[in-house]
Design an enzyme around this catalytic site. Structure first.
Site, PDB file in Angstrom:
ATOM      1  N   VAL A  23     -34.087  -6.455  24.369  1.00  8.64           N
ATOM      2  CA  VAL A  23     -32.935  -7.360  24.369  1.00  8.64           C
ATOM      3  C   VAL A  23     -33.405  -8.796  24.538  1.00  8.64           C
ATOM      4  O   VAL A  23     -33.015  -9.711  23.788  1.00  8.64           O
ATOM      5  CB  VAL A  23     -31.933  -6.963  25.486  1.00  8.64           C
ATOM      6  CG1 VAL A  23     -30.772  -7.938  25.532  1.00  8.64           C
ATOM      7  CG2 VAL A  23     -31.442  -5.546  25.271  1.00  8.64           C
ATOM      8  N   PRO A  43     -42.295  -9.812  34.478  1.00 10.68           N
ATOM      9  CA  PRO A  43     -43.658  -9.331  34.786  1.00 10.68           C
ATOM     10  C   PRO A  43     -44.363  -8.782  33.549  1.00 10.68           C
ATOM     11  O   PRO A  43     -45.577  -8.872  33.439  1.00 10.68           O
ATOM     12  CB  PRO A  43     -43.435  -8.222  35.816  1.00 10.68           C
ATOM     13  CG  PRO A  43     -41.984  -7.866  35.731  1.00 10.68           C
ATOM     14  CD  PRO A  43     -41.262  -9.044  35.172  1.00 10.68           C
ATOM     15  N   GLN A  44     -43.597  -8.189  32.630  1.00  9.99           N
ATOM     16  CA  GLN A  44     -44.176  -7.730  31.357  1.00  9.99           C
ATOM     17  C   GLN A  44     -43.327  -8.262  30.220  1.00  9.99           C
ATOM     18  O   GLN A  44     -42.117  -8.397  30.373  1.00  9.99           O
ATOM     19  CB  GLN A  44     -44.135  -6.204  31.265  1.00  9.99           C
ATOM     20  CG  GLN A  44     -45.181  -5.490  32.075  1.00  9.99           C
ATOM     21  CD  GLN A  44     -44.507  -4.479  32.987  1.00  9.99           C
ATOM     22  OE1 GLN A  44     -43.424  -3.969  32.708  1.00  9.99           O
ATOM     23  NE2 GLN A  44     -45.166  -4.191  34.101  1.00  9.99           N
ATOM     24  N   ASP A 246       8.924 -21.022  -0.028  1.00 16.01           N
ATOM     25  CA  ASP A 246      10.240 -20.732   0.535  1.00 16.01           C
ATOM     26  C   ASP A 246      10.178 -19.742   1.680  1.00 16.01           C
ATOM     27  O   ASP A 246       9.109 -19.339   2.125  1.00 16.01           O
ATOM     28  CB  ASP A 246      11.265 -20.370  -0.536  1.00 16.01           C
ATOM     29  CG  ASP A 246      10.776 -19.328  -1.482  1.00 16.01           C
ATOM     30  OD1 ASP A 246      10.259 -18.317  -1.000  1.00 16.01           O
ATOM     31  OD2 ASP A 246      10.912 -19.531  -2.714  1.00 16.01           O
ATOM     32  N   LYS A 268      15.587 -21.622   0.811  1.00 15.18           N
ATOM     33  CA  LYS A 268      16.114 -20.458   0.098  1.00 15.18           C
ATOM     34  C   LYS A 268      16.598 -19.426   1.075  1.00 15.18           C
ATOM     35  O   LYS A 268      16.552 -18.255   0.828  1.00 15.18           O
ATOM     36  CB  LYS A 268      15.071 -19.809  -0.832  1.00 15.18           C
ATOM     37  CG  LYS A 268      14.859 -20.575  -2.123  1.00 15.18           C
ATOM     38  CD  LYS A 268      15.425 -19.826  -3.287  1.00 15.18           C
ATOM     39  CE  LYS A 268      15.591 -20.763  -4.454  1.00 15.18           C
ATOM     40  NZ  LYS A 268      14.721 -20.469  -5.549  1.00 15.18           N
ATOM     41  N   GLY A 299       8.111 -15.578  -2.648  1.00 16.50           N
ATOM     42  CA  GLY A 299       8.001 -14.211  -2.133  1.00 16.50           C
ATOM     43  C   GLY A 299       8.065 -13.205  -3.271  1.00 16.50           C
ATOM     44  O   GLY A 299       8.718 -13.435  -4.296  1.00 16.50           O
ATOM     45  N   ASP A 301       7.633 -11.164  -6.493  1.00 13.95           N
ATOM     46  CA  ASP A 301       7.236 -11.533  -7.845  1.00 13.95           C
ATOM     47  C   ASP A 301       8.144 -12.674  -8.304  1.00 13.95           C
ATOM     48  O   ASP A 301       9.365 -12.595  -8.118  1.00 13.95           O
ATOM     49  CB  ASP A 301       7.399 -10.320  -8.767  1.00 13.95           C
ATOM     50  CG  ASP A 301       6.943 -10.651 -10.182  1.00 13.95           C
ATOM     51  OD1 ASP A 301       5.816 -10.267 -10.527  1.00 13.95           O
ATOM     52  OD2 ASP A 301       7.708 -11.308 -10.922  1.00 13.95           O
ATOM     53  N   ILE A 304      11.149 -11.718 -10.546  1.00 14.66           N
ATOM     54  CA  ILE A 304      12.164 -10.728 -10.152  1.00 14.66           C
ATOM     55  C   ILE A 304      13.054 -11.360  -9.094  1.00 14.66           C
ATOM     56  O   ILE A 304      12.610 -11.626  -7.969  1.00 14.66           O
ATOM     57  CB  ILE A 304      11.513  -9.420  -9.657  1.00 14.66           C
ATOM     58  CG1 ILE A 304      10.771  -8.786 -10.828  1.00 14.66           C
ATOM     59  CG2 ILE A 304      12.572  -8.463  -9.094  1.00 14.66           C
ATOM     60  CD1 ILE A 304      10.159  -7.453 -10.559  1.00 14.66           C
ATOM     61  N   THR A 329       6.446  -7.017  -6.048  1.00  9.60           N
ATOM     62  CA  THR A 329       7.849  -7.249  -5.728  1.00  9.60           C
ATOM     63  C   THR A 329       8.259  -6.408  -4.519  1.00  9.60           C
ATOM     64  O   THR A 329       7.621  -5.387  -4.213  1.00  9.60           O
ATOM     65  CB  THR A 329       8.725  -6.955  -6.967  1.00  9.60           C
ATOM     66  OG1 THR A 329      10.044  -7.395  -6.691  1.00  9.60           O
ATOM     67  CG2 THR A 329       8.747  -5.471  -7.309  1.00  9.60           C
ATOM     68  N   ALA A 330       9.312  -6.871  -3.829  1.00  7.45           N
ATOM     69  CA  ALA A 330       9.754  -6.183  -2.602  1.00  7.45           C
ATOM     70  C   ALA A 330       9.972  -4.693  -2.849  1.00  7.45           C
ATOM     71  O   ALA A 330       9.627  -3.856  -2.007  1.00  7.45           O
ATOM     72  CB  ALA A 330      11.015  -6.835  -2.070  1.00  7.45           C
ATOM     73  N   MET A 381      18.728  -8.266  -1.607  1.00  2.71           N
ATOM     74  CA  MET A 381      19.703  -9.170  -0.975  1.00  2.71           C
ATOM     75  C   MET A 381      21.009  -8.471  -0.652  1.00  2.71           C
ATOM     76  O   MET A 381      22.078  -9.048  -0.800  1.00  2.71           O
ATOM     77  CB  MET A 381      20.012 -10.366  -1.894  1.00  2.71           C
ATOM     78  CG  MET A 381      18.798 -11.196  -2.206  1.00  2.71           C
ATOM     79  SD  MET A 381      19.167 -12.599  -3.241  1.00  2.71           S
ATOM     80  CE  MET A 381      18.775 -11.986  -4.857  1.00  2.71           C
TER      81      MET A 381
END
Ligand code: SAH
Length: 455
Positions: A23, A43-44, A246, A268, A299, A301, A304, A329-330, A381
């Protein structure tokens, strides 16, 4: 953030490393590479540490650490395999006000060593603050593979170019210049060891002779999870000088936009457009005419239920170059993340996307066409009109028992899927706190949700 990542210019620092095993050797190697002053007490020691000492790169005290005297500005690395020794030395160092890193524990450390991908002048540090070294290693390997060693040349070239740019371009033009440069062929030419080509491209960009006049990118940002962006969307997002976005474009996606790009929220939210549509269309034209790379981020596409067609009509009329990048698209995003296949040989042979936007208090939809036994219906929507949608579908002959799902905040970590039937859904929704955006899926495919849900 649990830690504060900083880059330390260690030339003036003294590091004391206690320990001489594996390490300690790794830490000493890192420190020597960084050119800092290193004193090792042990020591070593390993052959490598001994070699560093023989070459005069570090100082070495070949003895056990005892009642050591640390200084206020020491950086102490405790790397023995003896917890007691590490603890005693940590206490001594802390009492002196020195900064301490114990390699055997992760709590209470003042600093820690990140994994490093070294492509100087580019240095990439990866840290989980000691929480999970396996993840650190994994990420490091991935980055190693992505950022080839040639990035050194690229970094050096850009360092020199930066000096030139500072003396030729005013501050306001430097950000846009670098974005164009990074996305031109120049970096690729340097990686391919053709600096002359890179120089030619750079000259063209500086003299404004490149063909990059303003352009508009109409980009679909998908339903919310940034992982669902396309490669092209991401590339164009990163190149933007100015962004119009938006409500559906969340902060996790906006984080991908260049910090110095101008960002304009154009709203929007349902029925109250922060900026009227005509103004948005015009703004895109105005900004592109200034020679900017204009990102119109939407948001899902853009084609759409996104009025994408209207936004580019004006661009097309004024001959401004534009690109359209499709997004998920959603309907696809919500269906996939909810485990509801929109078509299925046993349930639905077609799918229909409609908008349940309310006009004068009711939805104006061709109800008769929507009632079809093997068709899935996706309603965008439609939350406010949900009760009326359910009753209209029933009134036009759809069975009351038809399954229906409302996907709330689809693909986002907060996604919720509410299911019921046409008869029960209005009451279910009325009894719950539901926040936008939501998407409604109607049809027998919804019954597959229980079996196919995977998130
Ligand atoms: N162009 C977008 C749709 C814009 S209309 C697209 O292709 O997805 C806005 C409607 O999309 C919202 O009212 C909601 O019905 C739906 N929507 C968008 N993102 C959504 C999400 N993450 N979860 C659920 N519905 C979403």
């Amino acid at each position: 953030m649990m830690v504060l990542p900083l880059v330390l210019n260690g030339q003036q620092c003294r590091f004391v490393v206690v320990g001489g095993g594996t390490v300690a050797t790794r830490k000493v190697q890192t420190l020597v590479k960084a050119g800092v002053t290193v004193a090792v007490i042990s020591p070593q020691v390993s052959g490598e540490i001994q070699q560093f000492a023989d070459a005069g790169q570090i100082s070495l005290a070949l003895r056990p650490a005892q009642q050591e005297t640390y200084c206020f500005d020491d950086w102490v690395v405790l790397a023995t395999d003896n917890t007691e020794v590490n603890a005693t030395q940590a206490a001594l160092a802390k009492a002196a006000g020195a900064k301490v890193c114990r390699c055997d524990i992760t709590i209470d450390n003042d600093f820690s060593f990140p994994a490093v991908v070294d492509r100087s002048p580019l240095t990439i540090a990866i840290s989980t603050s000691g929480a999970t070294p396996a993840l650190t290693r994994y990420v490091r390997q991935r980055i190693e593979a992505f950022i080839p060693d040639d990035y050194r040349q690229l970094g050096q070239w850009m360092e020199t170019l930066r000096v030139r740019i500072k003396s030729t371009l005013p501050a306001s033009e430097r950000g846009p210049f670098w974005r164009r440069w990074m996305h031109s062929q120049a970096p690729e030419q340097i990686l391919a060891r053709r600096p002359d080509n890179a120089e030619r491209i750079t000259q063209a960009l500086l003299s404004g002779n490149d063909e990059s006049t303003g352009e508009v990118y109409l980009v679909g940002a998908g339903p919310g999870d940034p992982d669902l962006l396309t490669f092209r969307a991401l590339r164009l997002i990163q190149m933007a000088d100015v962004v119009f976005y938006d409500r559906l474009v969340g902060p996790r996606i906006m984080d991908l936009v260049p910090e110095d790009a101008e960002k304009h929220y154009v709203g929007k939210a349902k029925s109250q457009h922060a900026v009227p549509q005509d103004d948005i269309n015009r703004l895109l034209v105005t900004e592109a005419k200034k020679g900017k790379r204009v990102l119109r981020l939407k948001g899902g596409d853009p084609f759409i239920f996104g009025r994408g067609g209207e936004e580019i009509a004006e661009l097309a009329a004024t001959d401004i170059p534009f690109q359209v990048v499709p997004g998920i698209t959603a309907a696809s995003g919500c269906a996939a993340y909810a485990g509801i296949p929109l078509t299925h040989r046993d349930h639905a042979q077609s799918v229909r996307f409609v908008t349940g936007h309310m006009k004068d208090g009711s939805c104006d939809l061709p109800w008769q066409e929507l009632v079809h036994p093997s068709q899935t219906l996706v309603i965008y929507m439609g939350l406010t009109g949900l009760a009326s949608i359910c009753s209209q579908l029933i009134a036009h002959g759809m069975p009351e028992t038809t399954p229906i799902a409302l996907v709330e905040k689809g693909t986002l970590p907060e996604q919720m899927v509410h299911t019921g039937t046409l008869a029960t859904m209005p009451a279910i929704v009325a009894g719950r706190e539901i926040s936008a955006p939501t998407l409604t899926i109607v049809g027998s495919v919804v019954s597959l949700h229980e079996q196919l849900r995977w998130r």
